[in-house]
Design a protein around this motif. Structure first.
Motif, mmCIF file in Angstrom:
data_model
loop_
_atom_site.group_PDB
_atom_site.id
_atom_site.type_symbol
_atom_site.label_atom_id
_atom_site.label_comp_id
_atom_site.label_asym_id
_atom_site.label_seq_id
_atom_site.Cartn_x
_atom_site.Cartn_y
_atom_site.Cartn_z
ATOM 1 N N PHE A 542 0.845 -1.186 0.000
ATOM 2 C CA PHE A 542 0.000 0.000 0.000
ATOM 3 C C PHE A 542 0.884 1.240 0.000
ATOM 4 N N ILE A 543 0.861 1.948 -1.132
ATOM 5 C CA ILE A 543 1.761 3.086 -1.275
ATOM 6 C C ILE A 543 1.018 4.369 -0.965
ATOM 7 N N THR A 544 1.596 5.197 -0.126
ATOM 8 C CA THR A 544 0.910 6.439 0.214
ATOM 9 C C THR A 544 1.899 7.507 0.674
ATOM 10 N N HIS A 545 1.461 8.769 0.524
ATOM 11 C CA HIS A 545 2.268 9.844 1.082
ATOM 12 C C HIS A 545 1.676 10.265 2.423
ATOM 13 N N ASN A 546 0.516 9.721 2.725
ATOM 14 C CA ASN A 546 -0.215 10.168 3.893
ATOM 15 C C ASN A 546 -0.020 9.199 5.057
ATOM 16 N N LEU A 547 0.854 9.585 5.974
ATOM 17 C CA LEU A 547 1.163 8.721 7.105
ATOM 18 C C LEU A 547 -0.065 8.364 7.922
ATOM 19 N N ALA A 548 -1.025 9.283 7.935
ATOM 20 C CA ALA A 548 -2.184 9.066 8.779
ATOM 21 C C ALA A 548 -3.005 7.844 8.351
ATOM 22 N N LEU A 549 -2.836 7.430 7.095
ATOM 23 C CA LEU A 549 -3.647 6.317 6.602
ATOM 24 C C LEU A 549 -3.160 4.961 7.092
ATOM 25 N N ILE A 550 -1.877 4.884 7.461
ATOM 26 C CA ILE A 550 -1.302 3.545 7.551
ATOM 27 C C ILE A 550 -1.755 2.756 8.766
ATOM 28 N N ARG A 551 -2.122 3.458 9.814
ATOM 29 C CA ARG A 551 -2.452 2.715 11.020
ATOM 30 C C ARG A 551 -3.641 1.789 10.789
ATOM 31 N N THR A 552 -4.604 2.264 10.022
ATOM 32 C CA THR A 552 -5.791 1.478 9.747
ATOM 33 C C THR A 552 -5.485 0.181 9.021
ATOM 34 N N ILE A 553 -4.480 0.231 8.157
ATOM 35 C CA ILE A 553 -4.424 -0.849 7.189
ATOM 36 C C ILE A 553 -3.147 -1.673 7.219
ATOM 37 N N ALA A 554 -2.032 -1.077 7.671
ATOM 38 C CA ALA A 554 -0.761 -1.765 7.437
ATOM 39 C C ALA A 554 -0.280 -2.576 8.627
ATOM 40 N N ASP A 555 0.339 -3.740 8.330
ATOM 41 C CA ASP A 555 1.015 -4.514 9.364
ATOM 42 C C ASP A 555 2.420 -3.963 9.586
ATOM 43 N N ARG A 556 3.066 -3.667 8.472
ATOM 44 C CA ARG A 556 4.411 -3.104 8.579
ATOM 45 C C ARG A 556 4.484 -1.841 7.736
ATOM 46 N N VAL A 557 5.451 -0.998 8.049
ATOM 47 C CA VAL A 557 5.638 0.235 7.299
ATOM 48 C C VAL A 557 7.063 0.305 6.801
ATOM 49 N N ALA A 558 7.220 0.646 5.521
ATOM 50 C CA ALA A 558 8.540 0.943 4.985
ATOM 51 C C ALA A 558 8.555 2.424 4.658
ATOM 52 N N VAL A 559 9.510 3.156 5.218
ATOM 53 C CA VAL A 559 9.579 4.588 4.972
ATOM 54 C C VAL A 559 10.658 4.852 3.941
ATOM 55 N N MET A 560 10.301 5.583 2.925
ATOM 56 C CA MET A 560 11.221 5.795 1.826
ATOM 57 C C MET A 560 11.584 7.271 1.730
ATOM 58 N N SER A 561 12.866 7.519 1.468
ATOM 59 C CA SER A 561 13.306 8.888 1.283
ATOM 60 C C SER A 561 14.403 8.913 0.236
ATOM 61 N N GLU A 562 14.232 9.728 -0.744
ATOM 62 C CA GLU A 562 15.216 9.897 -1.816
ATOM 63 C C GLU A 562 15.721 8.567 -2.366
ATOM 64 N N GLY A 563 14.790 7.683 -2.628
ATOM 65 C CA GLY A 563 15.145 6.437 -3.292
ATOM 66 C C GLY A 563 15.711 5.363 -2.395
ATOM 67 N N ARG A 564 15.746 5.627 -1.097
ATOM 68 C CA ARG A 564 16.251 4.604 -0.178
ATOM 69 C C ARG A 564 15.194 4.326 0.872
ATOM 70 N N ILE A 565 15.173 3.063 1.353
ATOM 71 C CA ILE A 565 14.255 2.754 2.446
ATOM 72 C C ILE A 565 15.002 3.023 3.735
ATOM 73 N N VAL A 566 14.467 3.934 4.548
ATOM 74 C CA VAL A 566 15.207 4.324 5.735
ATOM 75 C C VAL A 566 14.759 3.553 6.975
ATOM 76 N N GLU A 567 13.620 2.919 6.877
ATOM 77 C CA GLU A 567 13.115 2.221 8.053
ATOM 78 C C GLU A 567 12.027 1.252 7.622
ATOM 79 N N VAL A 568 12.121 -0.029 8.065
ATOM 80 C CA VAL A 568 11.010 -0.970 7.853
ATOM 81 C C VAL A 568 10.731 -1.646 9.176
ATOM 82 N N ARG A 569 9.560 -1.391 9.777
ATOM 83 C CA ARG A 569 9.245 -2.012 11.067
ATOM 84 C C ARG A 569 7.738 -2.128 11.193
ATOM 85 N N PRO A 570 7.263 -2.853 12.176
ATOM 86 C CA PRO A 570 5.819 -2.932 12.389
ATOM 87 C C PRO A 570 5.223 -1.533 12.558
#
Lengths: 617, 317, 301
Positions: A542-570
């Protein structure tokens, strides 16, 4: 609406019974709009697309879109009626007394003129009695005020040589150049990333306070309005349905629409799940008798069907147009998050994925996997490379290095080179449902395509399956006969979801699928997706720019910045204890609905020039 | 920016070279003996052989092409097959005459066309706009010789008899020795071109007038003059320039029919006569010349657009 | 009505749901409601009928000599005689068939080929697009009339050659227009969606792209028809089309233009007919273009 007892001085904006008509089409865009704004105050004018908020904003400048005209009411700005002004008076008022900050700076700035020319001409038009030196001085002063460089090299630039945030600052400088009494902000931060957005909002706020300028801030974004406005007016289908102070409105909303809207806004802090409002807003020609919100309202009674409610004052400065303003909304059964399913093996995996777009490298060795039955949210700002990653997975962006594995086997980069079964197992849902369905094909034909390609279904078997799919996404069977243009945005996105489901995929790639939808509709589509994911055991990216959406739907979150994933955690962990500095920054700047003392107020402190604001509301 | 311009010019040269191949292949390689075609079936074998030698018809096609192109590049246009005179003599005064014709029509048509377009756009959906649109709809549809013939009927023969119906200029005579001969041909060409320029300028202008940046300019309280002249017209010109160039280039074709109609001694009339007389070298040279004008004008238009578009001119920052 | 960010309060004119299964039929139907289209249809229809039944009504054979040259209208020759003493009316009534049929054939051929090339070029992009477009550049470097003359010089005057060369001039121009229209379509998500599903190229071009470019295609057809009529008659006018003694409007102007002072009818009639035919066709085209814009506007609302 009615006078606020707290205000001693006269309002600088006083709209009385404004009506704007489309004479050729034979209906009104907005009607019975009455609003007041006092010096130094920010009024948030909120509503979903098509509600008429921009029309009201432009009416403050005596401007109507082509084909529309002001047919009733008064628009008093600084005591002068702008609705009845002649051309010469309008020229003198616009830019001088009431100024405009446009929605989309890349198109609102003239591409062929230098920055200096575009700011300077406002001064030339309105401050003709000043000397050239004085005007030049003001030009540089106003650029400094909006935190832009004011050196000659910068002044000689063209709009395309500035960043999006800088372009928006130029439009703000133009608006404030002649020290107007009122500015109209038409969603000036749409399209900016959250950090730039907050800085731009800060600048607007600061300038309004410093120069005691009243602002009308038109927006669809409740969170932005809650962080900026002193008072809020909510519009629905061309009418102001509720208005009050910000704190009162967010703490004690009375109109069922306002209440629904607030419930639909996704909440970053996780106190609740967003709940959608059923249906969608009527088009101006298709409004019902009585209350326009009636068809979507849980409280709708015979009275509501008969007549549009008049203004009810429910508290100091709090007015509502609802027959049932004092009635509680039936409590919506909060969606109980179902127990998480056991996660399985890796369904799709990217290994060391690097890709370029238009000569710039946008992905730098990305590793990311999605497990069976898992929903992973990929979060990042525009330009972070998240959409490119999604398109690589879908086979639409074949220019990459690294590997993509589907169930352990490597995929060909191009969709055409993949096997039919591989294409079937990965389904991609596009951001914009207005563009992803063929406008000349019926919904049925669009849904039949995957059935034909992947399962060889034809004729009545195909039609049966199409009907099942439509029911699966809560649309009626009859929708198969309709064309996309006959559906609302939310309905179209449901069709797009159904088309993806038709393939019986293993993994669903959802690219910002709610960002083109209104909040109240977005929540409903999110609910649908969450249900489907759990019932069918789908894997979802689930790709989004809106952080507020993820709590409802995601098990894990990958945060991306300038082409790199900076964090992947629950999800929970990322939201509550972000590890990467970038994630923290994003979380900090994401506007929240609950009006808290904003960062801006904390920086600036109580404003000495505006005693009104210091008084209790 | 320079790179873009160089690229565009190089592309133009490449196109022109391919055009020369097409011109040559189109006229020479198709079936039929050229010498017989020129001299007629009754010509003696000796004369045929002499003509073949003169035209290098016995060489291979590639050699013939090479011979033609290389002499052309060196300024040798070849020799007229029937008259035996160097073509440069025949062509020079005709090129001048046609040049004057095109230039005069262009100088009238471009400002009138652009001006009408802007005017119609500003008065959109009002009487002025309807009149302009209506008449350009009619004029754009009419073939140039129909316009020319109508002008002749109106101003030279049946209704009024103010102007000469035919040019009555000798083959070597320059146009300025009898300027009234050019009035009707210029009018016909200009009338054929103006509606196209008007329509594109109107359309482009309407689009710009609806743009966000013009709305911004209006909401800044700028006087209408500034909104139109500074914010709208320059941006509307960009697409209009391309079409205008295309229309001026079209004039190169329009002169063919118009010159024939008015018996005007220019390259167009020469082309028609040469096709009739099967003067292949002339047809090749004139076609290539017309194509060169066409390609050059298009390249110029593109270069002009590059120059007046800041976004392209300054490159991506 | 999309995201608040792009189109708040839009041009609000939706309402009647437009059924779009056959976009081109819908466009034509709504075009037929416009006054200009009706006027155009009347003009074109009248002339087509004239061209078809004209030969049956003609009082004389088009090549028969009925009197001395360039006489004024009389009882024998209602519109007088032409430079060779043939009946102007009879020649006029016979002279329309060739113009209309040649122009129609050339338009169908040119627009058909051009549209296919344009759509494929837009969809293929890259090398294929480059080659197709450079080829069209070469053909575009000639004004259409010069292209016709060039090939007439090489191959002589044949009717099929006129059809082919006029079509050859149309094809690259149509290809440009349709390619430009298709380029924007090709980038849309619904085409990408079909690609991701593995839909065949053929289906994407003819099922996906073509229904989206029917409006520019219809307009292009009308415009090209106008130019076809102009070119076909111009070629005849220059003497490279139909050869004497055939009756043809273009040829009639050529044959009689020097006698225009004594006998204007033999020029006025064909000039009028060609003018009405092209103007009528253009009126219809303009009506179709307006109808298409109108439909699009209602859709996007």
């Amino acid at each position: 609406m009615s006078a606020n007892p707290d205000r001693a001085d006269a309002p600088v904006v006083d709209i009385r019974g404004l009506r704007v008509d489309l004479p050729d089409a034979g209906f009104d865009v907005v009607d019975e709009v009455s609003l007041r704004v006092w010096p130094g105050e920010v009024l948030g004018l909120v509503g979903e697309s098509g509600c008429g908020k921009t029309t009201v904003g432009l009416a403050l400048l005596g401007h109507c879109r082509r084909g529309a005209e002001i047919t009733a009411g008064e628009v008093l700005v600084d005591g002068r009626d702008i609705a009845g002004a002649n051309d010469a008076e309008l020229l003198a008022l616009r830019g001088r007394v009431v100024a405009y900050i446009p929605q989309d700076p890349p198109t609102a700035l003239n591409p062929a003129l230098r920055i200096a020319t575009q700011v300077r001409e406002v001064l030339d038009a309105h401050l003709g009695d000043w000397t050239a030196e004085q005007r030049d001085e003001r030009l540089r002063e106003v650029l400094r005020e909006v935190h832009l460089p004011s050196d000659d090299a910068f002044l000689r630039r063209y709009p395309h040589q500035l960043s999006g945030g800088q372009q928006q600052r130029v439009t703000i400088a133009m608006a404030f150049a002649c020290r107007p009494k009122v500015i109209v902000c038409d969603e000036p931060t749409t399209g900016l990333d959250v950090i730039t957005q907050e800085r731009v909002l800060e600048t607007v706020r600061e300038l309004c306070r410093r120069h005691r300028v009243a602002a009308v801030y038109v927006s669809h974004d409740l969170a932005v309005v809650s962080s900026l406005a002193d008072r809020v007016a909510v519009m629905y289908a061309g009418r102001v349905v509720e208005s009050s102070s910000r704190d009162e409105l967010f703490a004690n909303p009375r109109h069922p629409y306002t209440r629904g809207l607030l419930r639909a806004v996704p909440d970053l802090d996780g106190a609740r799940s967003p709940v959608g409002i059923p249906g969608h807003a009527p088009l101006p020609g298709a409004r019902t008798e009585g209350c326009f919100f009636g068809p979507r309202c849980q409280l709708c009674s015979d009275e509501c069907r008969r007549e549009f409610p008049a203004v009810t004052v429910v508290g100091p400065g709090h007015e509502v147009r609802c027959h049932h303003a004092h009635q509680a909304l039936p409590g919506e059964a909060a969606r109980v998050p179902q127990p998480a399913q056991a996660l399985g093996e890796l369904v799709i995996e990217a290994q060391g994925l690097s890709a370029s777009y238009g000569g710039n490298q946008v992905l730098h060795g990305v590793d990311l996997g999605v497990l069976a039955h898992e929903c992973v949210a990929l979060v990042g700002e525009s330009g972070s490379g998240k959409t490119t990653l999604a398109r690589c997975i879908a086979g639409l962006h074949p220019d990459y290095e690294g590997r993509l594995l589907l169930g352990g086997t490597e995929l060909a980069p191009r969709a055409r080179r993949r096997t039919t079964d591989e294409r079937r197992r990965i389904q991609y849902i596009f951001q914009n449902p207005y563009a992803s369905l063929h406008p000349r094909h019926t919904v049925g034909r669009s849904l039949a395509a995957p059935l034909r390609l992947f399962f060889g279904l034809k004729g009545s078997a195909c039609a049966r399956r199409v009907a099942e799919l439509l029911e699966r996404v809560s649309l009626s069977r009859a929708a198969a006969e309709s064309f996309p243009e006959e559906l609302s945005g939310g309905e179209r996105q449901r069709v797009a979801v159904a088309r993806a489901l038709a393939a019986e995929p293993a993994v669903l790639v959802c690219d910002e699928i709610t960002s083109a939808l209104d909040v109240s509709v977005q929540a409903a589509v999110l609910e649908l997706l969450a249900d489907l994911q759990q019932q069918m055991g789908l894997s979802v990216l689930f790709i989004t720019h809106n952080l507020a959406l993820i709590r409802t739907i995601a098990d894990r979150v990958a945060v991306m910045s300038e082409g790199r994933i900076v964090e992947v955690r629950p999800t929970q962990a990322v939201l509550e204890a972000p590890e990467a500095a970038y994630t923290r920054e994003l979380l900090e700047h994401t506007p929240r609905l609950d009006p808290q003392p904003s960062a801006v107020a904390a920086v600036l402190g109580p404003d000495p020039v505006d005693p009104v604001r210091a008084e209790p509301q | 920016m320079l790179r873009l311009i160089t690229l565009r010019i190089a592309l133009g040269v490449l196109t022109l070279w391919l055009v020369s191949v097409l011109v040559f292949v189109g006229t020479q390689v198709l079936p039929g003996d050229t010498a017989t075609a020129i001299l007629g079936p009754s010509a003696t074998p000796d004369r045929l052989a002499a003509l073949r030698k003169l035209l290098h018809l016995d060489d291979s096609v590639v050699a013939q092409y090479w011979h033609w192109l290389s002499s052309l590049v060196q300024g040798d246009l070849g020799t007229s097959a029937s008259a035996g005179v160097p073509l440069s003599e025949i062509l020079s005064s005709r090129v001048q005459n046609s040049g004057v014709l095109m230039l005069a029509s262009g100088l009238i048509a471009v400002p009138v066309g652009l001006g009408l377009g802007v005017w119609a756009a500003i008065r959109r959906d009002r009487l002025a706009d309807h009149l302009t649109s209506g008449s350009s709809l009619v004029l754009a549809a009419l073939p140039e010789f129909v316009i020319g013939m109508a002008l002749v009927l109106l101003f030279a023969t049946t209704v009024f008899q103010w102007l000469p119906a035919v040019s009555l200029l000798g083959p070597g005579q320059a146009i300025w020795s009898k300027p009234q001969a050019a009035v009707l041909p210029v009018a016909a060409l200009a009338l054929a071109v103006i509606p196209y320029i008007t329509r594109i300028m109107r359309g482009s202008m309407i689009e710009v007038l609806q743009s966000d940046y013009v709305q911004t300019a209006r909401l800044k309280g700028l006087p209408e003059r500034t909104v139109i002249l500074r914010h709208s017209v320059p941006n509307a010109l960009v697409p209009a320039i391309q079409v205008t160039a295309l229309q001026l280039a079209w004039l190169a074709g329009g002169v063919v029919v118009i010159e024939y109609l008015f018996s005007f001694p220019g390259v167009g009339g020469l082309l028609v006569d040469s096709v009739t007389g099967r003067e292949i070298t002339i047809v090749q040279d004139v076609s290539l010349l017309i194509a060169a004008v066409y390609v050059t004008l298009n390249v110029l238009a593109d270069v002009l657009c590059i120059l007046i578009t800041p976004k392209v001119r300054t490159g991506i920052s | 009505m999309s995201f608040a960010g792009t189109a708040d309060d839009v041009a609000l004119a939706p309402i009647e749901a437009v059924h779009a299964r056959r976009q081109w039929l819908e466009t034509l139907r709504s075009a037929a409601r416009l006054r200009r289209t009706r006027l155009g249809l009347l003009m074109v229809g009248g002339l087509v009928v004239l061209a078809v039944v004209g030969p049956l009504l003609a009082p004389h054979s088009p090549s028969a000599f009925v009197g001395p040259g360039l006489t004024s209208p009389s009882k024998v020759a209602l519109l007088g005689t032409d430079s060779l003493g043939r009946d102007v009316l009879s020649r006029f009534l016979h002279g329309g068939r060739t113009v209309i049929s040649l122009a129609l054939l050339a338009t169908i051929l040119g627009v058909g080929v051009g549209a296919a090339v344009g759509m494929f070029a837009a969809y293929a992009r890259g090398l294929v697009d480059g080659i197709l477009m450079r080829t069209s550049d070469v053909l575009l470097a000639f004004p259409q009339i010069v292209l016709v003359l060039l090939l007439v010089t090489g191959a002589g005057t044949h009717l099929w050659l006129i059809v082919v060369t006029v079509a050859l001039g149309h094809a690259p121009r149509t290809a440009r227009v349709i390619r430009a229209a298709a380029m924007e379509i090709v980038e849309r998500d619904f085409i990408k969606a079909a690609e991701v599903m593995g839909e065949s190229r053929w289906r994407i071009v003819f099922g996906g792209i073509m229904p989206m470019v029917t409006s520019p295609l219809l307009v292009e057809f009308g415009l090209r028809m106008v130019y076809s009529i102009a070119l076909v008659t111009a070629v005849s006018f220059l003497g490279f089309g139909l050869q004497p003694p055939t009756a043809d409007w273009g040829l009639m102007i050529n044959e009689n233009r020097l006698g225009i002072i004594q006998q204007p009818w033999s020029v006025v009639m064909p000039v009028l007919a060609i003018g009405l035919l092209t103007v009528g066709t253009n009126l219809i085209t303009d009506g179709v273009a307006r109808a298409a814009i109108g439909l699009d506007r209602r859709r996007s609302a």
